[in-house]
Design an enzyme around this catalytic site. Structure first.
Site, PDB file in Angstrom:
ATOM      1  N   VAL A  50     -13.802  -8.464   7.458  1.00  0.00           N
ATOM      2  CA  VAL A  50     -13.424  -7.357   8.420  1.00  0.00           C
ATOM      3  C   VAL A  50     -14.722  -7.408   9.549  1.00  0.00           C
ATOM      4  O   VAL A  50     -15.867  -7.439   9.294  1.00  0.00           O
ATOM      5  CB  VAL A  50     -13.428  -5.837   7.729  1.00  0.00           C
ATOM      6  CG1 VAL A  50     -13.357  -4.674   8.710  1.00  0.00           C
ATOM      7  CG2 VAL A  50     -12.554  -5.803   6.553  1.00  0.00           C
ATOM      8  N   GLU A 110     -17.526  -8.545   4.189  1.00  0.00           N
ATOM      9  CA  GLU A 110     -17.101  -9.786   3.938  1.00  0.00           C
ATOM     10  C   GLU A 110     -16.362  -9.587   2.531  1.00  0.00           C
ATOM     11  O   GLU A 110     -17.106  -9.908   1.341  1.00  0.00           O
ATOM     12  CB  GLU A 110     -17.761 -10.861   3.658  1.00  0.00           C
ATOM     13  CG  GLU A 110     -17.408 -12.243   3.447  1.00  0.00           C
ATOM     14  CD  GLU A 110     -18.162 -13.523   4.296  1.00  0.00           C
ATOM     15  OE1 GLU A 110     -17.727 -14.698   4.201  1.00  0.00           O
ATOM     16  OE2 GLU A 110     -19.284 -13.205   5.037  1.00  0.00           O
ATOM     17  N   GLY A 111     -15.311  -9.294   2.219  1.00  0.00           N
ATOM     18  CA  GLY A 111     -14.712  -8.866   0.653  1.00  0.00           C
ATOM     19  C   GLY A 111     -14.167 -10.147  -0.002  1.00  0.00           C
ATOM     20  O   GLY A 111     -14.415 -11.293   0.619  1.00  0.00           O
ATOM     21  N   GLY A 163     -10.944 -11.142   2.401  1.00  0.00           N
ATOM     22  CA  GLY A 163     -10.643 -11.170   4.249  1.00  0.00           C
ATOM     23  C   GLY A 163     -12.041 -10.615   4.585  1.00  0.00           C
ATOM     24  O   GLY A 163     -12.994  -9.921   3.821  1.00  0.00           O
ATOM     25  N   ASP A 177      -4.924   0.817  -5.430  1.00  0.00           N
ATOM     26  CA  ASP A 177      -6.406   0.419  -5.491  1.00  0.00           C
ATOM     27  C   ASP A 177      -7.355   1.482  -4.654  1.00  0.00           C
ATOM     28  O   ASP A 177      -8.077   1.349  -4.018  1.00  0.00           O
ATOM     29  CB  ASP A 177      -6.474  -0.796  -4.754  1.00  0.00           C
ATOM     30  CG  ASP A 177      -7.847  -1.499  -4.810  1.00  0.00           C
ATOM     31  OD1 ASP A 177      -8.522  -1.380  -5.952  1.00  0.00           O
ATOM     32  OD2 ASP A 177      -8.297  -2.761  -4.229  1.00  0.00           O
TER      33      ASP A 177
HETATM   34  N1  LIG Z   1     -10.980   0.429  10.084  1.00  0.00           N
HETATM   35  C1  LIG Z   1     -12.250   0.257   9.547  1.00  0.00           C
HETATM   36  N2  LIG Z   1     -13.435   0.441  10.333  1.00  0.00           N
HETATM   37  C2  LIG Z   1     -14.427   0.311   9.615  1.00  0.00           C
HETATM   38  N3  LIG Z   1     -14.636  -0.378   8.528  1.00  0.00           N
HETATM   39  C3  LIG Z   1     -13.813  -1.094   7.891  1.00  0.00           C
HETATM   40  C4  LIG Z   1     -12.247  -0.691   8.323  1.00  0.00           C
HETATM   41  N4  LIG Z   1     -11.483  -1.222   7.363  1.00  0.00           N
HETATM   42  C5  LIG Z   1     -12.199  -1.637   6.509  1.00  0.00           C
HETATM   43  N5  LIG Z   1     -13.695  -1.499   6.626  1.00  0.00           N
HETATM   44  C6  LIG Z   1     -14.459  -2.054   6.037  1.00  0.00           C
HETATM   45  O1  LIG Z   1     -14.356  -3.327   5.226  1.00  0.00           O
HETATM   46  C7  LIG Z   1     -14.362  -3.168   4.046  1.00  0.00           C
HETATM   47  C8  LIG Z   1     -13.227  -3.985   3.354  1.00  0.00           C
HETATM   48  O2  LIG Z   1     -12.144  -3.492   3.792  1.00  0.00           O
HETATM   49  P1  LIG Z   1     -10.853  -3.640   3.126  1.00  0.00           P
HETATM   50  O3  LIG Z   1      -9.448  -3.168   4.022  1.00  0.00           O
HETATM   51  O4  LIG Z   1     -11.133  -2.793   1.761  1.00  0.00           O
HETATM   52  O5  LIG Z   1     -10.621  -5.196   2.573  1.00  0.00           O
HETATM   53  P2  LIG Z   1     -10.807  -5.957   1.157  1.00  0.00           P
HETATM   54  O6  LIG Z   1      -9.310  -6.151   0.854  1.00  0.00           O
HETATM   55  O7  LIG Z   1     -11.491  -6.971   1.463  1.00  0.00           O
HETATM   56  O8  LIG Z   1     -11.184  -4.782   0.093  1.00  0.00           O
HETATM   57  C9  LIG Z   1     -14.237  -1.529   3.742  1.00  0.00           C
HETATM   58  O9  LIG Z   1     -14.503  -1.351   2.362  1.00  0.00           O
HETATM   59  C10 LIG Z   1     -14.923  -0.965   4.704  1.00  0.00           C
HETATM   60  O10 LIG Z   1     -16.315  -1.091   4.457  1.00  0.00           O
END
Ligand SMILES: Nc1ncnc2c1ncn2[C@@H]1O[C@H](COP(=O)(O)OP(=O)(O)O)[C@@H](O)[C@H]1O
Ligand SMILES: [Mg+2]
Lengths: 426, 299
Positions: free
Chosen positions: A93, A87-88, A91, A203
């Protein structure tokens, strides 16, 4: 507080519609009967020349197999949500299962509430960069799906077992040199593709680098990605999470290039080697201080134009003229250190490019890069619990949700009071 | 060089999609659909000029508009809304975002003008503004959804200029602007849905050179060197030139959903079309200039 020009930028504005009408229509509207497009004449000439009758309006369709075909977004109902992975700030995931094929995927839900400008341009960039950039080391996006309301949009990606931040925090010893080389080669080749196509990731950091159980890096999170090279005015600032942010960004450069990604990769390289972040600061001022302490104070000789950067005059003349990179990386070979120094070069125009970095002798000296299939495997955290995003976030304003009141590095505000180092006299 | 390239090709249509459009299935005739598509493109092009958008953004907007109506019916989605959504979205895609207020002002003005209504300025922040703004937000989302977010559009402008340079035609007094105008006019046809940009670029040069009586290398044929087929070139030229034989009765065409049904019954603005003053369509789409237009390296 720097605000995001993308969300706030005022579009080209006709002073008033009526002022504008006259010059635009060089000819007054014509009657229906006489209506013709301006470029009518050539056609008639062409027909006369060719001695042909007016061409028939008919449609012939060329072969389309090799081209993408128009389709609509499917519903998120095609996937069964299993658990939250992360949960960033921007968004959520989820781990999910394709209801038909049973495959495990990752769903990233875009945060779209409180949009003042329709669909956010940042999310648009994120999606189309991902849709375009197909590379073995860029996370594969399968499709975009929608929920019940207009604000529910999900990016469906291959599920990747780890992100490197989470993985490294659980590792007791750093990666082996052979593993570091493999990871770096993969990261650099993905970056090369982006840069060749005029895309900045903006980033790069360990939490945005995913690693599967086959030893393959997948670059993810294109939430700040941007095409550059077009005459499009001043690029957004700030970008890049603090610890990985290049000195030119920290010093307020208005124009920047692919070199900002290379700086980040240099920081990541050191993190792979040491299993700890190279420059973990809590404020922009502290970040600069850490960089200067490590690499020595820059000047116009090693970095032409340095003193003209907007914030350069606020930096106190710092008495550390030496590059101490070696002391932080005692076990790295000369070649390894050379590559890292070239990535952490102050002058962005002299910083190494991804293409050149891939050819660096570091990668050909012993030990050779480990074959990805020989990488150890680790249990995936994604199958367990949600983690709160504890790492520093990318600058908030740039994610463009219209909420600009918060300081971009909001997490680090407290540090402004605590930092013992110098402060920017802004 | 990395082995893998970005996939930049435009989405093209299958034969079924092209022939059996949602509007056709919805009881709209081929001619009506053609008129409404041209109307939307006309609006987008003129709005773009007023908004001072680069031509590449107007082209992207028109291609999005055209693509959209292979996924949806003109009975369900208004030309006004989808063309506004297309301009709004295309401006973002081309990195030159615009404000709602400007967009709405321009569309309100153009629609009044096209329907020959009094050109009163729209009162600031009144109901019209909010109606059009909300319609734009919804339309933008609908376009994204119906096109699966596949909104990256490759346009032929930059390619065409490169070809003109290769053919040493850039200094010709007429051909560059003429070919450019053909590209603009062609946006109203289905060529951008059927052909990839390099082929389109060849075709407009072929057409312009024909008109100007300029001979181009024939052995080997220049278009073969540029990897295009003569058959495609002629076909595209046919689409473009056929436009000039199909007048567009703008003032009798519907902009909103409420106007669609009367239009289909032949009852919209009847008087405007038959009585005086004569219904009008404005000038050429080609009114943007090749000079001073930003030619994006991504186009
Ligand atoms: N395709 C994926 N498979 C598994 N984990 C993912 C995937 N994409 C994102 N994550 C997990 O979710 C986190 C947040 O995703 P991210 O795309 O970096 O979004 P944010 O913009 O919130 O940083 C990542 O650091 C990773 O741990
Ligand atoms: Mg992230």
């Amino acid at each position: 507080m720097p605000r995001d020009p993308d969300t706030l930028r005022e579009g080209p504005r006709p002073p008033s519609v009526d002022d504008n009408m006259t010059p635009v229509y060089s000819q007054e509207p014509e009657d229906q009967e006489t209506y013709r497009h301006r470029s009518q004449t050539p056609v008639d000439t062409y027909r006369e020349q060719a001695g042909e009758a007016a061409p028939e309006y008919h449609i012939e369709v060329p072969e389309t197999e090799q081209h993408p075909v128009l389709t609509q977004c499917r519903s998120v109902e095609n996937y069964e949500k299993l658990n939250r992975i992360s949960e960033g700030t921007y968004g959520v995931v989820y781990r999910a299962r394709d209801r038909i094929t049973g495959e495990i995927v990752a769903l990233k839900k875009l945060k779209l509430d409180q949009e003042k400008n329709g669909f956010p341009i940042t999310s648009l960039r994120e999606i189309y960069t991902l849709l375009l950039a197909k590379h073995p080391h860029i996370v594969n996006v399968r499709e975009i799906v929608v929920g019940d309301t207009l604000t529910q949009i999900f990016i469906v990606m291959d599920f990747i077992e780890h992100d490197l931040k989470e993985l490294m925090s659980g590792m007791r010893s750093p990666f082996l040199q052979s593993e570091v080389k493999t990871l770096m080669l993969q990261l650099l080749s993905a970056t090369e593709l982006l840069h060749e196509n005029w895309i900045l990731h903006r980033d790069l950091k360990t939490s945005n680098l995913l690693l599967n159980n086959k030893g393959e890096i997948k670059v993810a999170d294109f939430g700040l990605a941007r095409r550059y090279g077009e005459p499009q005015g001043v690029l957004t600032q700030p970008v890049v999470t603090l610890w990985y942010r290049s000195p030119e960004l920290l010093l307020g450069a208005k124009q920047y290039t692919t070199a900002v990604d290379i700086w980040s990769i240099g920081c990541i390289f050191a993190e792979f080697v040491n299993n700890e972040p190279l420059l973990p600061a809590r404020s922009e001022a502290e970040q600069l201080e850490k960089i200067f302490k490590l690499l020595g104070m820059p000047n116009d000789k090693i970095w032409p134009g340095f003193s003209k950067l907007p914030l350069a005059s606020h930096v106190p003349n710092f008495v550390q003229p030496y590059n101490l990179l070696r002391s932080r990386l005692p076990y790295l070979t000369e070649n390894g250190l050379d590559l890292m120094s070239k990535m952490l070069t102050y002058d962005p125009t002299r910083r190494i490019t991804a293409e050149d970095a891939l050819k660096h002798p570091y990668f050909s000296e012993a030990p050779p890069p480990k074959h990805p299939s020989m990488f150890p495997t680790w249990p995936s955290k994604g199958e367990k619990t949600a983690k709160k995003n504890a790492s520093p976030s990318a600058p908030q304003a740039v994610h463009g949700h219209g909420q600009d009141e918060e300081e971009a590095g909001g997490l680090f505000n407290f540090a402004n009071q605590e930092s013992t180092g110098f402060r920017l006299k802004v | 060089m990395s082995q893998v390239k970005l996939s930049l090709q435009n989405a093209l249509l299958t034969l079924e999609q092209l022939q059996q459009t949602p509007s056709r299935e919805d009881g709209i005739t081929e001619e009506q659909e053609d008129h409404l598509r041209q109307l939307g493109c006309h609006l987008i092009q003129h709005a773009g000029i007023l908004l001072k958008l680069p031509q590449v953004a107007m082209a992207t907007g028109q291609i999005l508009f055209q693509r959209f109506f292979y996924q949806a019916s003109l009975r369900k989605f208004a030309v006004r809304d989808i063309s506004m959504g297309s301009v709004f979205l295309a401006a973002k895609v081309e990195e030159c975002p615009i404000r709602f207020l400007d967009l709405v002002n321009v569309f309100d003005h153009l629609i009044k003008k096209f329907h020959r209504l009094p050109l009163d300025p729209m009162p600031a922040y009144q109901q019209t503004f909010y109606t059009l703004k909300d319609a734009t937000v919804v339309a933008e989302m609908q376009i994204l959804k119906k096109l699966s977010f596949n909104v990256h559009v490759q346009t032929p402008y930059a390619i065409m200029i490169n070809y003109l340079k290769v053919l040493e035609l850039m200094d010709h007094p007429i051909i560059p602007q003429l070919a450019w105008s053909y590209l603009n006019d062609g946006l109203r046809t289905s060529i951008y849905i059927c052909y990839q940009p390099p082929t389109i670029a060849c075709s407009v040069i072929w057409l312009a050179a024909m008109k100007e009586n300029v001979a181009l290398p024939t052995s080997p044929a220049w278009w073969e060197v540029l990897d295009a087929k003569l058959e495609d070139i002629e076909n595209i030229a046919g689409h473009i030139t056929s436009l000039y034989h199909r007048p567009l009765p703008i003032s009798t065409l519907p902009f909103t959903i409420e106007q669609v049904e009367p239009y289909l019954r032949g009852e919209l603005n009847k008087n405007a079309s038959n009585g005086s003053p004569a219904a009008a369509a404005t000038g050429s789409l080609s009114s943007t200039s090749i000079k001073g237009t930003r030619v994006s390296r991504f186009s």
